[in-house]
Design an enzyme around this catalytic site. Structure first.
Site, short mmCIF file in Angstrom:
data_model
loop_
_atom_site.label_atom_id
_atom_site.label_comp_id
_atom_site.label_asym_id
_atom_site.label_seq_id
_atom_site.Cartn_x
_atom_site.Cartn_y
_atom_site.Cartn_z
N ASP A 202 -49.32 -60.54 51.91
CA ASP A 202 -50.18 -61.46 52.65
C ASP A 202 -50.76 -60.77 53.88
OD1 ASP A 202 -51.01 -64.34 53.06
OD2 ASP A 202 -49.88 -64.05 54.92
N GLU A 257 -38.58 -45.77 44.22
CA GLU A 257 -37.16 -45.59 43.97
C GLU A 257 -36.70 -46.39 42.75
OE1 GLU A 257 -35.10 -46.87 47.44
OE2 GLU A 257 -36.11 -45.44 48.79
#
Length: 549
Positions: A202, A257
């Site tokens: 956002d 990751e």
């Protein structure tokens, strides 16, 4: 194809507010619709001053939506249905009920003040630190001593103000502080550990501010990124600063990751497509909403130039274009495209405002979505667009909840009209939205004939058109194809979608004039019924078609 779910209004397993179990109950519908992923607007703990975009705890589901266990069940069951889950992240600001902000309020010397933009006011604290404006209307600063939740006399004499680029209940975070940056990396990992596939960020363009806080008294428009600043005025010091990209490089490392199938999408309001492309460079975001497409007026030149420039800008950084026509912040496409002036449209429509031509808007909205689904890259669809829902334009003011309505003293209707709960069953209370027959906003009578159960049973319904459209998009690999423009002087759009191993697919969108298909064209998708017999097939105005020669 990603489907936006606004949880308050999608489906409820209990009372008037939609919830996560309601979403779970409709996963079969979403799978049958043919979308690939779901983006959920915030469901975190929140006082709901801005419908969940004021987060008090980023790791806890708000009880009105369910529990953390419900969120984990939703993620797992969505995966079972072949659907990925994108969750909303709100990093520009927190709720004023967040523990950091509450600690900052309680003591003028609290270290938590450094996590936000607390500053002494001008004129011995009587005036705000600068002249910035809130996106929702009014000043972007709130005086600490004017809050009603004062904890003591020392607070009452506090000379400081805090920055809120949105509502006063949404204080902006200071992203120059390492604790803020570390906290959000941990929040990313928290949800990635629970199986989410990505994040919609956002206000991705708004997190970093010029630390000098220079004056800049102009309005910055939601979604479009346009301003009313004169051309010779420097860029806004609180929006789209280059330092935001350092944050997203850090976040990209976190997502990487977890493998190469996690994604971030930026909600960045910028009015320059080359600026938007910076958010999707190889080491930052994976997608960025192309709001230029949403705000383009419905005419051939606007659409043609927007598509051309968008593809060129994203190709330059090796990223896909991410097309969007509607969301929870704009008037629904069926109504917006029926106005005399198309484009982004007003911030809500009321009965005393210009009323759209719903029939014209309906056909334009279907045609635009048929075009959108043919364009290379990703596409987002807002809940209810597949049903052809219009804006609710007769909401009484006393039920409105959007802070923009209150901060502009009613000058803007606000976004409630596009957030009305969905109709699922035509002959049940609240059209089957909730098990109790309640809905937090009233639904218009027109929703009865547009309910999902009615449309599922009609072969030529809007819902079944979208199902067919998404199935063809997937079958023909339209998202991965190359796009070639045909006759850039025509009064309609004509593209060829080309991919090795299949026939070329032609895509046409008409505007005010009809056009004829070539003899022998095999129609794959059409947004409305066409005229003509075997010899000549005429595509009417405000229509779209895919065909093979």
């Amino acid at each position: 194809m990603i489907y936006q779910i606004y949880p308050r209004s999608f489906a409820s397993s209990s009372g008037p507010i939609g919830d996560l179990q309601g979403v779970i109950s409709r996963l079969g519908y979403l799978q049958d619709l043919g979308v690939d992923a779901l983006w959920l607007s915030p469901f975190y703990l929140s006082p709901q001053k801005d419908a969940g975009y004021d987060v008090a705890n980023y790791r806890q589901v708000d009880p009105m939506f369910g529990t953390n266990a419900d969120a984990e069940e939703l993620i797992a069951k969505a995966h079972d249905h072949g659907l990925k889950i994108i969750v909303d992240l709100v990093p520009n600001h927190t709720s004023d009920q967040h523990e950091w902000f509450q600690a900052a309020l309680a003591d003028p010397a609290a270290p938590e003040r450094d996590l936000y933009w607390f500053r002494d006011g001008k004129n011995d604290g009587e005036a705000p630190p600068n002249d910035w404006l809130s996106v929702f209307g009014g000043a972007a600063w709130t005086r600490v001593s004017e809050r009603s939740d004062a904890p003591g006399s020392a607070w009452k004499n506090d000379p400081q103000w805090y920055l809120n680029l949105f509502d006063s209940s949404q204080p902006d975070l200071n992203w120059d502080h390492p604790k803020v940056r570390g906290e959000f990396r941990d929040i990313l990992r928290f949800w990635l550990d629970r199986g989410v596939d990505g994040f919609r960020v956002d206000v991705a363009h708004g997190m970093v501010k010029d630390p000098e806080l220079p004056d800049w008294q102009f309005h910055y428009d939601m979604v479009s990124g346009a301003t009313d600043a004169p051309a010779d005025i420097p860029p806004p010091p609180q929006w789209n600063r280059p330092e935001v990209h350092d944050i997203y490089r850090e976040w990209r490392e976190v997502l990487d990751e977890y493998g190469d199938d996690r994604a971030m999408v930026a909600e960045a309001w910028v009015d320059d497509i080359e600026e938007l492309a910076k958010y999707v460079r190889h080491d930052e975001m994976h997608q960025a909403f192309n709001f230029d497409f949403l705000v383009a007026p419905f005419d051939v030149n606007s659409y043609r130039s927007t598509i051309r420039q968008s593809l060129a800008a994203m190709d330059a950084v090796g990223a896909p274009t991410t097309w969007v026509l509607s969301n929870h912040d704009v008037v629904r496409a069926v109504s917006r495209l029926g106005l005399s002036k198309t484009g982004k449209g007003p911030n809500g429509i009321r009965e005393e405002d210009e009323q759209p031509d719903i029939d014209r808007g309906f056909h334009r909205a279907l045609a635009a979505h048929v075009l959108q689904a043919a364009l290379p890259g990703s596409a987002y669809i807002y809940q209810g667009e597949e049903l052809g829902l219009p804006e609710h334009m007769a909401l009484p003011d006393h039920v409105r909840e959007d802070p923009a309505f209150f901060r502009t003293h009613g000058a803007e209707a606000g976004r409630d009209g596009c957030r009305v709960p969905l109709p699922w069953v035509s002959d049940e209370p609240s059209y089957g939205f909730s098990t109790t027959g309640e809905s937090w906003l009233p639904q218009p009578d027109s929703f009865g004939k547009l309910a999902a159960d009615q449309q599922q049973a009609e072969a030529n319904s809007t819902l079944n058109l979208y199902r067919h459209l998404f199935a063809e998009r997937r079958r023909l690999h339209m998202a991965r194809a190359a796009l070639y423009e045909v006759d850039d002087k025509a009064a309609y759009l004509h593209y060829v979608s080309r991919l090795t191993g299949r026939d070329d697919v032609h895509v046409i969108l008409t505007f005010e004039q009809a056009t004829e298909l070539p003899h022998g064209a095999h129609v794959l998708v059409q947004s409305r019924e066409f005229e003509g017999g075997n010899a000549v097939v005429t595509v009417p105005p405000n229509a779209a078609v895919w065909y093979t020669p």
